[in-house]
Design an enzyme around this catalytic site. Structure first.
Site, mmCIF file in Angstrom:
data_model
loop_
_atom_site.group_PDB
_atom_site.id
_atom_site.type_symbol
_atom_site.label_atom_id
_atom_site.label_comp_id
_atom_site.label_asym_id
_atom_site.label_seq_id
_atom_site.Cartn_x
_atom_site.Cartn_y
_atom_site.Cartn_z
ATOM 1 N N SER A 147 37.247 48.681 47.432
ATOM 2 C CA SER A 147 38.066 48.634 46.215
ATOM 3 C C SER A 147 39.221 49.619 46.327
ATOM 4 O O SER A 147 39.230 50.461 47.228
ATOM 5 C CB SER A 147 37.157 49.027 45.034
ATOM 6 O OG SER A 147 37.919 49.414 43.905
ATOM 7 N N TYR A 160 31.723 53.717 39.620
ATOM 8 C CA TYR A 160 32.197 52.647 40.514
ATOM 9 C C TYR A 160 32.946 53.261 41.699
ATOM 10 O O TYR A 160 32.726 52.877 42.856
ATOM 11 C CB TYR A 160 33.101 51.737 39.709
ATOM 12 C CG TYR A 160 33.629 50.503 40.399
ATOM 13 C CD1 TYR A 160 34.908 50.490 40.932
ATOM 14 C CD2 TYR A 160 32.870 49.340 40.471
ATOM 15 C CE1 TYR A 160 35.410 49.355 41.542
ATOM 16 C CE2 TYR A 160 33.369 48.203 41.074
ATOM 17 C CZ TYR A 160 34.647 48.211 41.602
ATOM 18 O OH TYR A 160 35.160 47.083 42.214
HETATM 19 C C1 GCO Z 1 39.294 48.805 37.151
HETATM 20 C C2 GCO Z 1 39.211 47.534 37.945
HETATM 21 C C3 GCO Z 1 39.135 47.833 39.430
HETATM 22 C C4 GCO Z 1 39.272 46.566 40.215
HETATM 23 C C5 GCO Z 1 39.152 46.721 41.681
HETATM 24 C C6 GCO Z 1 40.311 47.466 42.218
HETATM 25 O O1 GCO Z 1 38.658 48.884 36.104
HETATM 26 O O2 GCO Z 1 40.024 49.685 37.619
HETATM 27 O O3 GCO Z 1 38.117 46.719 37.549
HETATM 28 O O4 GCO Z 1 37.938 48.492 39.696
HETATM 29 O O5 GCO Z 1 38.295 45.654 39.788
HETATM 30 O O6 GCO Z 1 37.929 47.310 42.033
HETATM 31 O O7 GCO Z 1 40.187 47.439 43.624
#
Ligand code: GCO
Length: 264
Positions: A147, A160
Protein backbone atom coordinates in the site's frame (compact mmCIF):
# COMPACT_ATOMS: atom_id res chain seq x y z
CA UNK A 1 4.44 -24.90 -24.76
CA UNK A 2 4.09 -21.10 -24.47
CA UNK A 3 7.16 -19.02 -25.25
CA UNK A 4 5.83 -15.57 -24.36
CA UNK A 5 7.46 -14.07 -21.27
CA UNK A 6 4.05 -12.96 -20.01
CA UNK A 7 2.00 -16.03 -20.90
CA UNK A 8 0.44 -17.76 -17.88
CA UNK A 9 -1.16 -20.69 -19.74
CA UNK A 10 -0.99 -23.84 -17.65
CA UNK A 11 -0.41 -21.90 -14.40
CA UNK A 12 -2.71 -22.05 -11.34
CA UNK A 13 -3.05 -18.83 -9.35
CA UNK A 14 -4.57 -18.46 -5.86
CA UNK A 15 -5.84 -14.94 -5.07
CA UNK A 16 -7.02 -14.28 -1.53
CA UNK A 17 -9.87 -11.78 -1.28
CA UNK A 18 -10.41 -12.15 -5.02
CA UNK A 19 -14.18 -11.61 -5.00
CA UNK A 20 -14.08 -7.85 -5.68
CA UNK A 21 -12.00 -4.70 -6.00
CA UNK A 22 -8.27 -4.76 -6.67
CA UNK A 23 -8.03 -8.51 -6.07
CA UNK A 24 -10.57 -9.19 -8.79
CA UNK A 25 -8.88 -6.78 -11.21
CA UNK A 26 -5.48 -8.44 -10.73
CA UNK A 27 -7.05 -11.90 -10.93
CA UNK A 28 -8.78 -11.03 -14.20
CA UNK A 29 -5.42 -9.89 -15.59
CA UNK A 30 -3.89 -13.25 -14.73
CA UNK A 31 -6.93 -15.08 -16.08
CA UNK A 32 -6.82 -13.26 -19.41
CA UNK A 33 -3.09 -14.08 -19.58
CA UNK A 34 -4.06 -17.78 -19.42
CA UNK A 35 -3.92 -18.72 -15.73
CA UNK A 36 -6.52 -20.90 -14.02
CA UNK A 37 -7.82 -18.91 -11.04
CA UNK A 38 -8.53 -20.17 -7.53
CA UNK A 39 -10.43 -17.41 -5.76
CA UNK A 40 -10.58 -17.25 -1.99
CA UNK A 41 -13.51 -15.56 -0.30
CA UNK A 42 -13.61 -15.03 3.44
CA UNK A 43 -17.25 -14.94 4.44
CA UNK A 44 -20.02 -14.85 1.88
CA UNK A 45 -20.68 -17.89 -0.31
CA UNK A 46 -23.04 -15.74 -2.42
CA UNK A 47 -20.35 -13.09 -3.03
CA UNK A 48 -17.87 -15.83 -3.98
CA UNK A 49 -20.29 -17.57 -6.33
CA UNK A 50 -21.19 -14.25 -7.99
CA UNK A 51 -17.50 -13.51 -8.49
CA UNK A 52 -16.85 -16.93 -10.06
CA UNK A 53 -19.78 -16.34 -12.42
CA UNK A 54 -18.27 -12.98 -13.40
CA UNK A 55 -14.87 -14.56 -14.12
CA UNK A 56 -16.48 -17.31 -16.22
CA UNK A 57 -18.53 -14.75 -18.17
CA UNK A 58 -15.18 -13.28 -19.26
CA UNK A 59 -14.01 -16.70 -20.45
CA UNK A 60 -11.72 -17.24 -17.46
CA UNK A 61 -11.36 -20.67 -15.80
CA UNK A 62 -12.07 -20.02 -12.11
CA UNK A 63 -12.88 -21.94 -8.93
CA UNK A 64 -14.02 -20.56 -5.57
CA UNK A 65 -12.97 -21.61 -2.06
CA UNK A 66 -14.46 -20.01 1.07
CA UNK A 67 -12.05 -19.99 4.01
CA UNK A 68 -10.69 -17.74 6.75
CA UNK A 69 -7.14 -16.77 5.81
CA UNK A 70 -6.26 -15.91 9.43
CA UNK A 71 -6.78 -19.49 10.68
CA UNK A 72 -3.70 -21.65 9.97
CA UNK A 73 -5.50 -24.99 10.38
CA UNK A 74 -8.26 -23.89 8.00
CA UNK A 75 -5.75 -22.44 5.51
CA UNK A 76 -3.62 -25.60 5.47
CA UNK A 77 -6.67 -27.84 4.95
CA UNK A 78 -7.97 -25.67 2.11
CA UNK A 79 -4.61 -25.42 0.33
CA UNK A 80 -4.38 -29.23 0.49
CA UNK A 81 -7.95 -29.44 -0.88
CA UNK A 82 -7.21 -26.97 -3.70
CA UNK A 83 -4.04 -28.80 -4.73
CA UNK A 84 -5.85 -32.13 -4.69
CA UNK A 85 -8.91 -30.87 -6.61
CA UNK A 86 -7.45 -28.25 -8.98
CA UNK A 87 -3.69 -28.72 -9.00
CA UNK A 88 -0.42 -27.36 -7.61
CA UNK A 89 -0.43 -23.60 -6.94
CA UNK A 90 2.13 -21.78 -9.10
CA UNK A 91 1.19 -18.21 -8.17
CA UNK A 92 -0.11 -16.75 -4.89
CA UNK A 93 -1.44 -13.20 -4.59
CA UNK A 94 -1.90 -12.31 -0.91
CA UNK A 95 -4.53 -9.63 -1.47
CA UNK A 96 -7.13 -10.12 1.28
CA UNK A 97 -7.09 -7.14 3.65
CA UNK A 98 -9.14 -4.94 5.93
CA UNK A 99 -8.77 -1.36 7.12
CA UNK A 100 -10.13 0.37 10.21
CA UNK A 101 -9.90 4.17 10.11
CA UNK A 102 -9.57 5.36 13.73
CA UNK A 103 -7.12 7.73 15.42
CA UNK A 104 -4.52 5.59 17.20
CA UNK A 105 -5.24 7.28 20.51
CA UNK A 106 -8.83 6.03 20.35
CA UNK A 107 -8.20 2.65 18.75
CA UNK A 108 -9.15 -0.49 20.67
CA UNK A 109 -6.35 -3.06 20.93
CA UNK A 110 -8.72 -5.73 19.58
CA UNK A 111 -9.32 -3.63 16.45
CA UNK A 112 -5.59 -3.02 16.02
CA UNK A 113 -4.90 -6.74 16.34
CA UNK A 114 -7.67 -7.59 13.85
CA UNK A 115 -6.04 -5.43 11.17
CA UNK A 116 -2.60 -6.90 11.86
CA UNK A 117 -4.08 -10.41 11.75
CA UNK A 118 -5.70 -10.07 8.33
CA UNK A 119 -3.19 -7.75 6.65
CA UNK A 120 0.09 -9.20 7.98
CA UNK A 121 -0.30 -12.53 9.80
CA UNK A 122 -2.59 -14.05 7.17
CA UNK A 123 -0.16 -13.40 4.26
CA UNK A 124 2.47 -15.19 6.37
CA UNK A 125 0.16 -18.16 7.07
CA UNK A 126 -0.93 -18.58 3.46
CA UNK A 127 2.50 -18.00 1.91
CA UNK A 128 4.18 -20.42 4.32
CA UNK A 129 1.80 -23.23 3.34
CA UNK A 130 1.94 -22.49 -0.42
CA UNK A 131 5.74 -22.11 -0.39
CA UNK A 132 6.12 -25.55 1.21
CA UNK A 133 4.51 -27.04 -1.89
CA UNK A 134 6.49 -24.81 -4.27
CA UNK A 135 9.71 -26.01 -2.63
CA UNK A 136 8.90 -29.61 -3.62
CA UNK A 137 8.37 -28.53 -7.25
CA UNK A 138 10.19 -26.03 -9.47
CA UNK A 139 9.35 -22.97 -7.39
CA UNK A 140 6.67 -20.32 -7.94
CA UNK A 141 5.59 -16.72 -7.54
CA UNK A 142 4.35 -14.98 -4.39
CA UNK A 143 2.96 -11.43 -4.54
CA UNK A 144 2.01 -9.56 -1.36
CA UNK A 145 -0.31 -6.58 -1.83
CA UNK A 146 1.16 -3.63 0.03
CA UNK A 147 0.00 0.00 0.00
CA UNK A 148 0.99 3.68 0.04
CA UNK A 149 0.86 3.06 3.78
CA UNK A 150 3.81 0.71 3.36
CA UNK A 151 5.90 3.86 3.00
CA UNK A 152 3.79 6.71 4.38
CA UNK A 153 1.71 7.39 7.45
CA UNK A 154 -1.72 8.97 7.33
CA UNK A 155 -4.15 10.08 10.01
CA UNK A 156 -6.48 7.32 11.25
CA UNK A 157 -4.88 4.36 9.41
CA UNK A 158 -2.08 3.56 11.91
CA UNK A 159 -2.87 -0.14 12.31
CA UNK A 160 -3.14 -0.58 8.53
CA UNK A 161 0.18 1.26 8.02
CA UNK A 162 1.86 -0.91 10.66
CA UNK A 163 0.61 -4.04 8.90
CA UNK A 164 1.47 -2.88 5.38
CA UNK A 165 4.91 -1.63 6.50
CA UNK A 166 5.52 -5.01 8.10
CA UNK A 167 4.35 -6.71 4.91
CA UNK A 168 7.16 -5.00 2.98
CA UNK A 169 9.80 -6.48 5.29
CA UNK A 170 8.01 -9.86 5.37
CA UNK A 171 8.17 -9.82 1.55
CA UNK A 172 11.91 -9.13 1.65
CA UNK A 173 12.44 -11.94 4.14
CA UNK A 174 10.39 -14.41 2.14
CA UNK A 175 12.54 -13.43 -0.86
CA UNK A 176 15.70 -13.91 1.20
CA UNK A 177 14.78 -17.35 2.50
CA UNK A 178 12.90 -18.81 -0.48
CA UNK A 179 14.72 -17.53 -3.61
CA UNK A 180 17.01 -20.53 -3.62
CA UNK A 181 13.93 -22.68 -4.29
CA UNK A 182 13.19 -20.58 -7.39
CA UNK A 183 10.38 -18.83 -5.56
CA UNK A 184 10.23 -15.14 -6.42
CA UNK A 185 8.50 -13.10 -3.73
CA UNK A 186 7.60 -9.47 -4.46
CA UNK A 187 4.99 -6.89 -3.55
CA UNK A 188 2.65 -4.54 -5.36
CA UNK A 189 1.94 -1.19 -3.71
CA UNK A 190 -1.25 0.29 -5.13
CA UNK A 191 -1.66 4.04 -4.85
CA UNK A 192 -5.12 5.45 -4.33
CA UNK A 193 -7.63 3.44 -6.36
CA UNK A 194 -11.33 3.76 -7.00
CA UNK A 195 -12.66 0.83 -4.94
CA UNK A 196 -15.29 0.15 -2.29
CA UNK A 197 -12.56 0.57 0.36
CA UNK A 198 -11.88 4.14 -0.74
CA UNK A 199 -15.45 5.05 -1.69
CA UNK A 200 -16.08 6.92 1.60
CA UNK A 201 -13.06 9.21 1.03
CA UNK A 202 -13.55 9.61 -2.71
CA UNK A 203 -16.91 11.35 -2.92
CA UNK A 204 -16.94 14.61 -4.91
CA UNK A 205 -16.11 17.54 -2.69
CA UNK A 206 -14.60 15.34 0.05
CA UNK A 207 -11.36 17.07 1.11
CA UNK A 208 -9.44 13.81 0.79
CA UNK A 209 -10.63 13.35 -2.79
CA UNK A 210 -9.34 16.81 -3.74
CA UNK A 211 -6.12 16.12 -1.84
CA UNK A 212 -5.37 12.85 -3.67
CA UNK A 213 -6.08 14.40 -7.07
CA UNK A 214 -3.66 17.25 -6.25
CA UNK A 215 -1.06 14.95 -4.63
CA UNK A 216 -0.98 12.45 -7.52
CA UNK A 217 1.16 13.59 -10.50
CA UNK A 218 -1.18 11.62 -12.79
CA UNK A 219 -3.99 13.78 -11.27
CA UNK A 220 -6.47 10.92 -10.96
CA UNK A 221 -7.45 7.96 -8.81
CA UNK A 222 -6.23 4.61 -10.09
CA UNK A 223 -8.59 2.28 -11.93
CA UNK A 224 -8.34 -1.33 -10.69
CA UNK A 225 -7.43 -2.41 -14.23
CA UNK A 226 -4.24 -0.31 -13.89
CA UNK A 227 -2.86 -3.09 -11.64
CA UNK A 228 -3.29 -6.02 -14.04
CA UNK A 229 -0.04 -5.50 -16.01
CA UNK A 230 2.16 -5.42 -12.91
CA UNK A 231 0.40 -8.49 -11.49
CA UNK A 232 1.00 -10.38 -14.76
CA UNK A 233 4.64 -9.27 -14.82
CA UNK A 234 5.34 -10.46 -11.26
CA UNK A 235 3.46 -13.73 -11.94
CA UNK A 236 5.32 -14.58 -15.15
CA UNK A 237 8.70 -15.69 -16.48
CA UNK A 238 9.42 -12.00 -17.15
CA UNK A 239 10.20 -11.55 -13.42
CA UNK A 240 12.25 -14.72 -12.80
CA UNK A 241 15.20 -12.67 -11.48
CA UNK A 242 13.14 -10.08 -9.58
CA UNK A 243 13.04 -10.69 -5.84
CA UNK A 244 12.05 -8.74 -2.75
CA UNK A 245 10.86 -5.71 -4.71
CA UNK A 246 7.76 -3.65 -3.97
CA UNK A 247 6.44 -2.23 -7.27
CA UNK A 248 4.39 0.89 -6.62
CA UNK A 249 1.52 1.47 -9.04
CA UNK A 250 0.59 4.90 -7.70
CA UNK A 251 0.44 7.47 -10.49
CA UNK A 252 3.62 9.00 -9.10
CA UNK A 253 2.58 9.86 -5.52
CA UNK A 254 5.72 8.38 -3.94
CA UNK A 255 7.94 10.13 -6.51
CA UNK A 256 7.13 13.64 -5.37
CA UNK A 257 6.90 15.95 -2.34
CA UNK A 258 3.85 17.50 -4.05
CA UNK A 259 3.38 21.10 -5.19
CA UNK A 260 1.82 24.31 -3.88
CA UNK A 261 -1.85 24.76 -4.87
CA UNK A 262 -0.94 27.76 -7.08
CA UNK A 263 1.45 25.68 -9.21
CA UNK A 264 0.29 23.86 -12.33
C1 GCO B 1 -6.82 5.24 3.14
C2 GCO B 1 -6.96 4.32 1.95
C3 GCO B 1 -5.63 3.69 1.60
C4 GCO B 1 -5.73 2.96 0.30
C5 GCO B 1 -4.51 2.25 -0.13
C6 GCO B 1 -3.44 3.21 -0.47
O1 GCO B 1 -7.70 5.24 3.98
O2 GCO B 1 -5.80 5.94 3.16
O3 GCO B 1 -7.94 3.32 2.15
O4 GCO B 1 -5.24 2.85 2.64
O5 GCO B 1 -6.78 2.03 0.38
O6 GCO B 1 -4.10 1.32 0.85
O7 GCO B 1 -2.37 2.45 -1.00
Amino acid sequence: MSTSLFDLKGKIALITGGTHGLGMAMAKGLGHAGATLVINGNSSREKLDNAITEYKQEGIKAFGYLFDVTNETVVNANIDKIEAEIGAIDILINNAGIIKRTPLIDMKVADFEAVINVDLVAPFIVAKKVAKGMMTRDGGKIINICSMMTELGRNTVGAYAAAKGGLKMLTKNMATEWAKYNIQTNGIGPGYFATAQTAPIRVDGHPFNEFIISRTPAARWGNPEDLAGTAIFLSSKASDFVNGQIVYVDGGILATIGKPSNED
